[in-house]
Design an enzyme around this catalytic site. Structure first.
Site, short mmCIF file in Angstrom:
data_model
loop_
_atom_site.label_atom_id
_atom_site.label_comp_id
_atom_site.label_asym_id
_atom_site.label_seq_id
_atom_site.Cartn_x
_atom_site.Cartn_y
_atom_site.Cartn_z
N ARG A 214 0.77 -1.27 -0.10
CA ARG A 214 0.10 -0.09 -0.06
C ARG A 214 1.06 1.20 0.03
O ARG A 214 1.96 1.26 0.35
CB ARG A 214 -0.99 0.02 1.25
CG ARG A 214 -1.66 -1.19 1.42
CD ARG A 214 -2.66 -1.17 2.56
NE ARG A 214 -3.55 -2.49 2.59
CZ ARG A 214 -3.23 -3.61 3.41
NH1 ARG A 214 -1.98 -3.74 3.89
NH2 ARG A 214 -4.03 -4.46 3.27
N LYS B 154 -2.17 -2.82 7.53
CA LYS B 154 -3.47 -2.64 7.91
C LYS B 154 -3.87 -3.78 8.97
O LYS B 154 -3.50 -4.81 8.79
CB LYS B 154 -4.35 -2.95 6.39
CG LYS B 154 -5.73 -2.61 6.76
CD LYS B 154 -6.55 -2.58 5.66
CE LYS B 154 -7.86 -2.43 5.35
NZ LYS B 154 -8.65 -2.35 4.11
N HIS C 229 -2.39 2.54 -5.57
CA HIS C 229 -3.08 1.26 -5.05
C HIS C 229 -3.17 0.39 -6.22
O HIS C 229 -3.43 -0.81 -5.95
CB HIS C 229 -4.27 1.52 -4.31
CG HIS C 229 -4.67 0.49 -3.20
ND1 HIS C 229 -4.07 0.56 -2.12
CD2 HIS C 229 -5.60 -0.43 -3.41
CE1 HIS C 229 -4.57 -0.67 -1.41
NE2 HIS C 229 -5.47 -1.28 -2.08
N ARG D 262 -0.56 -2.25 -6.55
CA ARG D 262 -0.71 -3.26 -5.39
C ARG D 262 -1.91 -4.43 -6.27
O ARG D 262 -1.50 -5.69 -6.15
CB ARG D 262 -1.45 -3.00 -4.14
CG ARG D 262 -1.83 -4.00 -3.27
CD ARG D 262 -2.05 -3.16 -1.82
NE ARG D 262 -2.81 -4.17 -1.04
CZ ARG D 262 -2.29 -4.88 -0.05
NH1 ARG D 262 -0.97 -5.14 0.06
NH2 ARG D 262 -3.02 -5.82 0.83
N HIS E 14 -3.41 -10.06 3.60
CA HIS E 14 -4.80 -10.26 4.12
C HIS E 14 -5.13 -11.22 5.01
O HIS E 14 -4.61 -12.46 5.01
CB HIS E 14 -5.45 -10.89 2.52
CG HIS E 14 -5.54 -9.70 1.51
ND1 HIS E 14 -5.92 -10.03 0.12
CD2 HIS E 14 -5.53 -8.17 1.55
CE1 HIS E 14 -5.85 -9.05 -0.51
NE2 HIS E 14 -5.66 -8.21 0.25
N TYR F 85 -9.10 -11.26 -6.84
CA TYR F 85 -8.28 -11.04 -7.97
C TYR F 85 -8.44 -12.47 -8.99
O TYR F 85 -7.86 -12.41 -10.13
CB TYR F 85 -6.71 -11.16 -7.47
CG TYR F 85 -6.31 -9.97 -6.58
CD1 TYR F 85 -6.54 -8.63 -7.25
CD2 TYR F 85 -6.26 -9.91 -5.32
CE1 TYR F 85 -6.52 -7.49 -6.40
CE2 TYR F 85 -5.93 -8.71 -4.58
CZ TYR F 85 -5.91 -7.90 -5.17
OH TYR F 85 -6.05 -6.56 -4.33
#
Length: 341
Positions: A156, A181, A287, A290, A313, A322
Site C-alpha cells: 500500500r 492494515k 493502489h 498493488r 490479507h 483477484y
C-alpha cells in the site's frame, strides 16, 4: 449533573479536569484518548471529523445529552440522504461508538435500526504488464522508486512511504512491512530490479541524515513509546525513513520538528501524470499497482495462499477477488465464438 456545553467534555469523560480549571474540550478529550490507544493520526483525524459532524447535525447538542436514537438518525441520514459508501458509514459508526464508550463512558445498545449503506461490489482496476511497464517508464526519481516497490512488493502507498532502513533485507531480497492494515507485520519480496537504484538512493538519504545530525537534528518519529524506552534510537540510521521528506515539519502529536516521510500526494500526482502521458485510459492510482502485483502473480501460476501472505490479507476470501479479475480479463477462458468462426 448537567453536561458541559458543546465542545467541553461531560461529567462522564475519561479524565476529570484539575480543580479550578475549565474542563477540556470534548474533541481535545477525544484526541487524548485516541493517542493513549496508539491509533494512527489518520484515524484520529477521521474520528474527530465524524464526531464534529454528528454534533453539528443535531444542532450543536452535547453528545452526553444524546444517545442511540440520535446516532441511528445520523447514520441513517448518511446512507439515505448522503448516499455514502458502506465503508464510510462504518467509519462514522466506529467513531461515534468510540466517543460514547471511551470518552463519555456510555455503552450504546446494538444499533439495529440503522439503515445500512449499500455495499458496492466492484472489481479492482488492474493494469496489464505492458501498461505497468509504460507507467514506470514514464516516471523518474524517488516517485519512480516508490512506485516500483509498490508494484514489486504489493505494498500500500503508506506502507511504502513508512519503510525504515532497517526493514530492508538486501541479502534476503525481502522487506518487512511494519504495522500494516490491522496493525500486522508481514514480509514481502524486495525486487532485484530496484536493488542498485535503491542502494544509490539510500546513500543520498544517509548523507542528508548526517547533515541533519550535524545541525543538531536527525531525530525521527518512533512508533508507540519506543522514543522513551530507547531515547537515542530516533537518531540512529536504521530507524530513518527510506523515503524522507525534503523539508522538516512539526509533529502534530508531540510538537517536535522532525523530518517526516515523503508526502503521499507526491507519489499520487506522479503516478497520475505518468498514466495520462502514456495514454492509459484506466483510472490509475498508486493502489492500482498493488492490485496489479496480486493479479500478475496469480496469472504467473503462484498459489493464492502465497499471494495472500504477501498482501497481508487476514482472509483468503479477500484475495479471491483477484481470481475474478482474471476471469474478467478472459484468462483461461475461450469464447465459444472463436470455435465457430
Amino acid at each position: 449533573m448537567a453536561p458541559a456545553p458543546v465542545g467541553r467534555a461531560g461529567a462522564g469523560s475519561a479524565s476529570a479536569p484539575a480543580q479550578g480549571r475549565p474542563p477540556p474540550r470534548l474533541l481535545d478529550q477525544l484526541r487524548h484518548v485516541i493517542r493513549l490507544r496508539h491509533y494512527s493520526l489518520r484515524t484520529e483525524e477521521a474520528y474527530v471529523q465524524w464526531c464534529r459532524r454528528f454534533v453539528l447535525f443535531h444542532g450543536k447538542r452535547h453528545p452526553a445529552n444524546m444517545g442511540a436514537p440520535e446516532v441511528q438518525t445520523f447514520l441513517t441520514h448518511l446512507a439515505v440522504d448522503g448516499e455514502v459508501a458502506a465503508a464510510t458509514q462504518n467509519q462514522a459508526r466506529s467513531a461515534l461508538l468510540f466517543l460514547y464508550k471511551e470518552v463519555l463512558g456510555v455503552q450504546l445498545p446494538w444499533l439495529d435500526e440503522v439503515v445500512g449503506a449499500k455495499t458496492s461490489r466492484r472489481l479492482p482496476v488492474v493494469l496489464s504488464v505492458a501498461e505497468v511497464r509504460q507507467l514506470l517508464q514514464g516516471m523518474s526519481g524517488t516517485p519512480w522508486l516508490v512506485a516500483s516497490l509498490l508494484y514489486g512488493g504489493g505494498l500500500r502507498l503508506l506502507e511504502g512511504l513508512r519503510l525504515r532502513v532497517k526493514d530492508l533485507d538486501f541479502a534476503g531480497r525481502a522487506m518487512t512491512v511494519r504495522e500494516g492494515k490491522g496493525g500486522k507485520d508481514r514480509v514481502t519480496v524486495l525486487p532485484e530490479a530496484v536493488l542498485l537504484p535503491l542502494q544509490d538512493h539510500l546513500a543520498r538519504v544517509k548523507a542528508l541524515h548526517e547533515r541533519d545530525l550535524a545541525a543538531g537534528r536527525g531525530d525521527v518519529q518512533l512508533p508507540d513509546a519506543l522514543d522513551r524506552k530507547y531515547p537515542a534510537a530516533g537518531r540512529s540510521w536504521g530507524w530513518q525513513f527510506v523515503f524522507p521528506s525534503a523539508s522538516l515539519s512539526v509533529d502534530p502529536c508531540s510538537g517536535v520538528e522532525r523530518r517526516h516521510h515523503l508526502h503521499e500526494a507526491t507519489v499520487q500526482k506522479a503516478v497520475a501524470s505518468a498514466a495520462r502521458a502514456n495514454g492509459i485510459a484506466k483510472p490509475v492510482s498508486p493502489h492500482v499497482l498493488r492490485h496489479s502485483f496480486a493479479t500478475h502473480l496469480l496469472q504467473a501460476g503462484h498459489d493464492i495462499r502465497t499471494v495472500q501472505e504477501l498482501l497481508g490479507h487476514a482472509d483468503v476470501r479477500t484475495t479471491m477477488v483477484y481470481t475474478h479479475v482474471l476471469m474478467r480479463h478472459g484468462l483461461g477462458v475461450r469464447s465459444p465464438l472463436d470455435a465457430v468462426t
